[in-house]
Motif scaffolding. Structure first.
Motif, mmCIF file in Angstrom:
data_model
loop_
_atom_site.group_PDB
_atom_site.id
_atom_site.type_symbol
_atom_site.label_atom_id
_atom_site.label_comp_id
_atom_site.label_asym_id
_atom_site.label_seq_id
_atom_site.Cartn_x
_atom_site.Cartn_y
_atom_site.Cartn_z
ATOM 1 N N ALA A 1 0.837 -1.210 0.000
ATOM 2 C CA ALA A 1 0.000 0.000 0.000
ATOM 3 C C ALA A 1 0.867 1.254 0.000
ATOM 4 O O ALA A 1 0.555 2.243 -0.675
ATOM 5 C CB ALA A 1 -0.928 -0.013 1.215
ATOM 6 N N TYR A 2 1.971 1.213 0.741
ATOM 7 C CA TYR A 2 2.883 2.358 0.754
ATOM 8 C C TYR A 2 3.492 2.561 -0.637
ATOM 9 O O TYR A 2 3.612 3.699 -1.116
ATOM 10 C CB TYR A 2 3.981 2.147 1.791
ATOM 11 N N MET A 3 3.883 1.466 -1.294
ATOM 12 C CA MET A 3 4.470 1.589 -2.630
ATOM 13 C C MET A 3 3.467 2.159 -3.620
ATOM 14 O O MET A 3 3.816 2.929 -4.526
ATOM 15 C CB MET A 3 4.970 0.224 -3.108
ATOM 16 N N GLY B 1 1.981 5.822 -1.429
ATOM 17 C CA GLY B 1 2.889 6.711 -0.716
ATOM 18 C C GLY B 1 2.373 7.046 0.670
ATOM 19 O O GLY B 1 1.778 6.205 1.342
ATOM 20 N N GLU B 2 2.551 8.284 1.090
ATOM 21 C CA GLU B 2 2.143 8.703 2.433
ATOM 22 C C GLU B 2 0.627 8.609 2.634
ATOM 23 O O GLU B 2 0.150 8.505 3.770
ATOM 24 C CB GLU B 2 2.604 10.138 2.705
ATOM 25 N N LYS B 3 -0.121 8.622 1.546
ATOM 26 C CA LYS B 3 -1.581 8.538 1.655
ATOM 27 C C LYS B 3 -2.075 7.124 1.952
ATOM 28 O O LYS B 3 -3.276 6.900 2.082
ATOM 29 C CB LYS B 3 -2.228 9.062 0.371
ATOM 30 N N CYS B 4 -1.147 6.160 2.083
ATOM 31 C CA CYS B 4 -1.558 4.781 2.388
ATOM 32 C C CYS B 4 -2.352 4.709 3.687
ATOM 33 O O CYS B 4 -3.245 3.863 3.833
ATOM 34 C CB CYS B 4 -0.340 3.864 2.446
ATOM 35 N N VAL B 5 -2.049 5.611 4.628
ATOM 36 C CA VAL B 5 -2.753 5.575 5.921
ATOM 37 C C VAL B 5 -4.246 5.819 5.772
ATOM 38 O O VAL B 5 -5.049 5.359 6.591
ATOM 39 C CB VAL B 5 -2.143 6.590 6.925
ATOM 40 N N ASP B 6 -4.641 6.531 4.703
ATOM 41 C CA ASP B 6 -6.061 6.786 4.473
ATOM 42 C C ASP B 6 -6.819 5.504 4.161
ATOM 43 O O ASP B 6 -8.043 5.450 4.320
ATOM 44 C CB ASP B 6 -6.245 7.772 3.317
ATOM 45 N N TYR B 7 -6.087 4.486 3.720
ATOM 46 C CA TYR B 7 -6.711 3.226 3.318
ATOM 47 C C TYR B 7 -6.764 2.204 4.455
ATOM 48 O O TYR B 7 -7.397 1.163 4.316
ATOM 49 C CB TYR B 7 -5.957 2.623 2.128
ATOM 50 N N GLN C 1 15.693 7.246 1.203
ATOM 51 C CA GLN C 1 16.430 7.538 2.433
ATOM 52 C C GLN C 1 15.573 8.342 3.412
ATOM 53 O O GLN C 1 15.975 9.404 3.921
ATOM 54 C CB GLN C 1 17.743 8.263 2.123
ATOM 55 N N ILE C 2 14.371 7.826 3.641
ATOM 56 C CA ILE C 2 13.473 8.441 4.622
ATOM 57 C C ILE C 2 12.884 7.370 5.529
ATOM 58 O O ILE C 2 12.845 6.181 5.184
ATOM 59 C CB ILE C 2 12.314 9.217 3.953
ATOM 60 N N LEU C 3 12.450 7.806 6.689
ATOM 61 C CA LEU C 3 11.606 7.001 7.565
ATOM 62 C C LEU C 3 10.221 7.623 7.535
ATOM 63 O O LEU C 3 10.063 8.818 7.822
ATOM 64 C CB LEU C 3 12.146 6.987 8.987
ATOM 65 N N PHE C 4 9.236 6.827 7.148
ATOM 66 C CA PHE C 4 7.848 7.293 7.137
ATOM 67 C C PHE C 4 7.063 6.484 8.162
ATOM 68 O O PHE C 4 7.159 5.246 8.197
ATOM 69 C CB PHE C 4 7.216 7.113 5.758
ATOM 70 N N PHE D 1 4.446 11.076 9.908
ATOM 71 C CA PHE D 1 5.676 11.869 9.894
ATOM 72 C C PHE D 1 6.622 11.343 8.825
ATOM 73 O O PHE D 1 6.525 10.199 8.372
ATOM 74 C CB PHE D 1 6.372 11.844 11.257
ATOM 75 N N VAL D 2 7.557 12.201 8.439
ATOM 76 C CA VAL D 2 8.669 11.816 7.575
ATOM 77 C C VAL D 2 9.951 12.332 8.205
ATOM 78 O O VAL D 2 10.047 13.516 8.546
ATOM 79 C CB VAL D 2 8.522 12.388 6.153
ATOM 80 N N TYR D 3 10.895 11.428 8.389
ATOM 81 C CA TYR D 3 12.232 11.802 8.868
ATOM 82 C C TYR D 3 13.201 11.575 7.718
ATOM 83 O O TYR D 3 13.335 10.461 7.206
ATOM 84 C CB TYR D 3 12.639 10.972 10.083
ATOM 85 N N ASP D 4 13.870 12.654 7.293
ATOM 86 C CA ASP D 4 14.819 12.599 6.177
ATOM 87 C C ASP D 4 16.207 12.269 6.719
ATOM 88 O O ASP D 4 16.783 13.042 7.488
ATOM 89 C CB ASP D 4 14.838 13.940 5.441
#
Length: 616
Positions: free
Chosen positions: A106-108, A111-117, A132-135, A206-209
């Protein structure tokens, strides 16, 4: 349900394993650690697994999908089979039957909108190696905890604060949090007992770069506190629609590869969940309740009555005094920071003995907040009338109440002494005039005030929204998560399905609270399955008999722990006022057990954690 951990700090693998061992009760089935190095960045992910779905080792975590996606996840995605089918049609393939793998796909895809699902309870972090992020994200209602620490390029997260605390030499104790704790009984999000550690708020991602060290968070879901989505149908329409939503919410939470049971108190909410569960399965449902020996605290007979009617396999757990005392002395081992809801103790006992029979338990949490069930909602009817009086008349009423030599009259007077009804409710929930503190908390920067201090809804809907974002999240969810996970038991709350919550926000107030009938719509659904006369009694809470114990069996313990020397170890309190409060309780003048309990818990935590740490 599990324990997650991760960090960019270059801890030794043995140190990470020690951190995971500290919270191993959250997931005793398998510990996993992955250290992933790329572009001069080291990301360590750790996981304690409590196997619920797909018990095969192939679903152990940290889990890798498509080489570049690595995840640690705590919780359950209840609609994952529907998501899996949808993603499969888009070309994604799966090697397991777990929800963890579906989340990665779902993330692939989204993306970040996967949480809506996702419909579920969750706290997770995905390491996207390419970007190179932590989501990461926390579920809408805050069922699952998420703590994090940031110090420059150092980032660390965990399901419980103690995993971050170990080997971290940069922590200090927050005096602000101590003050908030003594007012709220818990530490409001996003703060924790440590200045340097925060909680991710419910409904936030959140996103940590990893390259820049930047951390950005944002809400992906919120309550409709502006009242823009109003239900237009009739009461009968609403009742039928809600029953359909509730039926599905219970059904999807019964799915597991391990035994499932129900917490049954005999009240409306848990009885409704039990009734829905018996309807949704052909198997005999297991139910569990607590029995207290102290007069006035034992309501197990009500649960027994409901269980007999629904023909469940019912288990009554006797609250043993000595067992309860043992749990009290170890409370901070499971709660990690001061937490003053005394019903944590019976919750621990219930979880401990329920775990002997099942690995998953459904609860009735969330019904009171969404459907106006607490006593204080009814009491607000009278408060509202008082605030409809001219100021001079309300002042006369307040002065009259203060003259009456009864402490409850003075409590009511204190509430009515606020300048408006919003302040009055906030004063009920947090004692802003707490005479025991040197400095009372400043609530002006409390973000959750926005759910209470507006005119888009009536007072009942506003306090309901406020409680969903504060009391439910900070207190109830914390209590249940720590108590159940202390014994590796997963708890699921159908009434906290976001569809139920959103529906409750949309329907008219009188569908929920009609004259003196609180939780009207839930009751009418329940009465289709369980006789109405079973519930013709006053509502009660899930409490311990501390009022009695502190004056008798635990009196010496209280006076020893909260002696002059003991009180000196608690920063920010007025010792003479505290001693007077304890004396009031002991001589029967007033019931001050909540204050005494809060002080006992705080002292216990400080004794075990404050050595060598600055309080500021």
């Amino acid at each position: 349900m599990c324990g997650i951990y991760g960090t960019t700090i270059r801890y030794k693998k043995q140190e990470v394993e020690t951190k995971l061992n500290r919270i191993s009760f959250r997931g005793p089935d398998k510990m996993g650690v992955s250290q992933l190095e790329s572009d001069d960045n080291l990301v360590t992910l750790g996981h304690n697994r409590l196997a619920i779905i797909d018990l095969d080792p192939r679903s152990n975590q940290p889990f890798t999908y498509n080489e570049n996606i690595h995840i640690v996840f705590n919780g359950e995605i209840y609609n994952y089979l529907d998501l899996k089918k949808s993603l499969g049609s888009k070309g994604y393939s799966f090697k397991t039957t777990s929800d963890t793998e579906v989340m990665c796909a779902a993330y692939m895809e989204y993306g970040e909108k996967c949480v809506d699902y996702f419909n579920g309870m969750f706290a997770f972090v995905i390491y996207d190696k390419k970007k190179q992020i932590l989501f990461g994200a926390r579920d809408r209602m805050g069922k699952k905890p998420f703590y994090y620490y940031i110090n420059g390029r150092d980032f660390e997260f965990a399901s419980q604060i103690s995993a971050i605390q170990l080997f971290n030499k940069n922590l200090s104790i927050s005096q602000k949090s101590i003050n908030n704790y003594l007012s709220w009984g818990t530490i409001p999000d996003p703060d924790t007992i440590f200045n340097e550690v925060k909680k991710l708020k419910a409904g936030y991602s959140f996103v940590y770069d990893l390259k820049s060290g930047s951390y950005n968070q944002k809400p992906y879901w919120d309550l409709d506190y502006k009242g823009t989505n109003l239900y237009k149908g009739s009461y009968e329409d609403a009742k039928n629609e809600l029953e359909s939503i509730l039926s599905d919410a219970v059904k999807i939470r019964l799915f597991a590869d391990v035994p499932v049971g129900i917490f049954l108190s005999g009240g409306v909410d848990s009885s409704l969940v039990a009734a829905m569960a018996t309807k949704a399965t052909n198997e005999k449902v297991k139910t569990f309740s607590v029995k207290f020996d102290t007069k006035g605290f034992d309501e197990s007979a009500y649960a027994q009555k409901v269980a007999q009617h629904l023909q469940t396999d019912h288990h009554v757990i006797e609250c043993n005094y000595n067992e309860g005392i043992d749990l009290i002395s170890n409370l901070c081992e499971f709660y990690d920071e001061p937490f003053a809801d005394s019903s944590a103790v019976p919750s621990l006992l219930l979880s401990k003995h329920t775990k002997k029979h099942v690995t998953v338990a459904l609860s009735g949490d969330g019904g009171d907040e969404s459907f106006l069930g607490y006593h204080r909602y009814n009491w607000m009817r009278y408060v509202q009338k008082a605030y409809g009086l001219p100021d001079f008349a309300r002042n006369i009423l307040v002065n009259g109440l203060n003259i009456i030599p009864y402490y409850k009259s003075k409590v009511i007077a204190n509430v009515l002494n606020n300048k408006n009804i919003n302040d009055a409710y906030l004063g009920m929930m947090v004692n802003t005039k707490n005479h025991l503190l040197v400095n009372t908390p400043d609530l002006s920067d409390l973000e959750e005030r926005k759910y209470l201090y507006h005119e888009n809804k009536n007072i009942y809907e506003r306090i309901s929204d406020f409680d969903l974002k504060t009391y439910l999240n900070w207190d109830i969810n914390t209590k249940v998560d720590r108590a159940s996970m202390a014994f590796s038991l997963e708890t699921r709350a159908p009434l906290l399905d976001y569809r139920v919550v959103e529906f409750s926000r949309s329907i008219p107030t009188d569908f929920k609270f009609n004259k003196n009938n609180q939780k009207r719509i839930l009751k009418d659904i329940l009465y289709k399955h369980v006789p109405k006369e079973f519930f013709d009694r006053p509502k009660s809470g899930f409490t311990m008999p501390f009022k009695v114990w502190f004056r008798n069996e635990l009196k010496d313990y209280v006076l020893s722990e909260l002696s002059d020397e003991g009180l000196k170890t608690i920063p920010g309190i007025k010792i003479p006022e505290v001693k007077a409060t304890i004396h009031e309780h002991m001589d029967g003048t007033a019931n001050k057990y909540p204050t005494i309990w809060a002080l006992l818990v705080l002292k216990q935590w400080l004794s075990k954690n404050a050595a060598g740490l600055e309080i500021k």
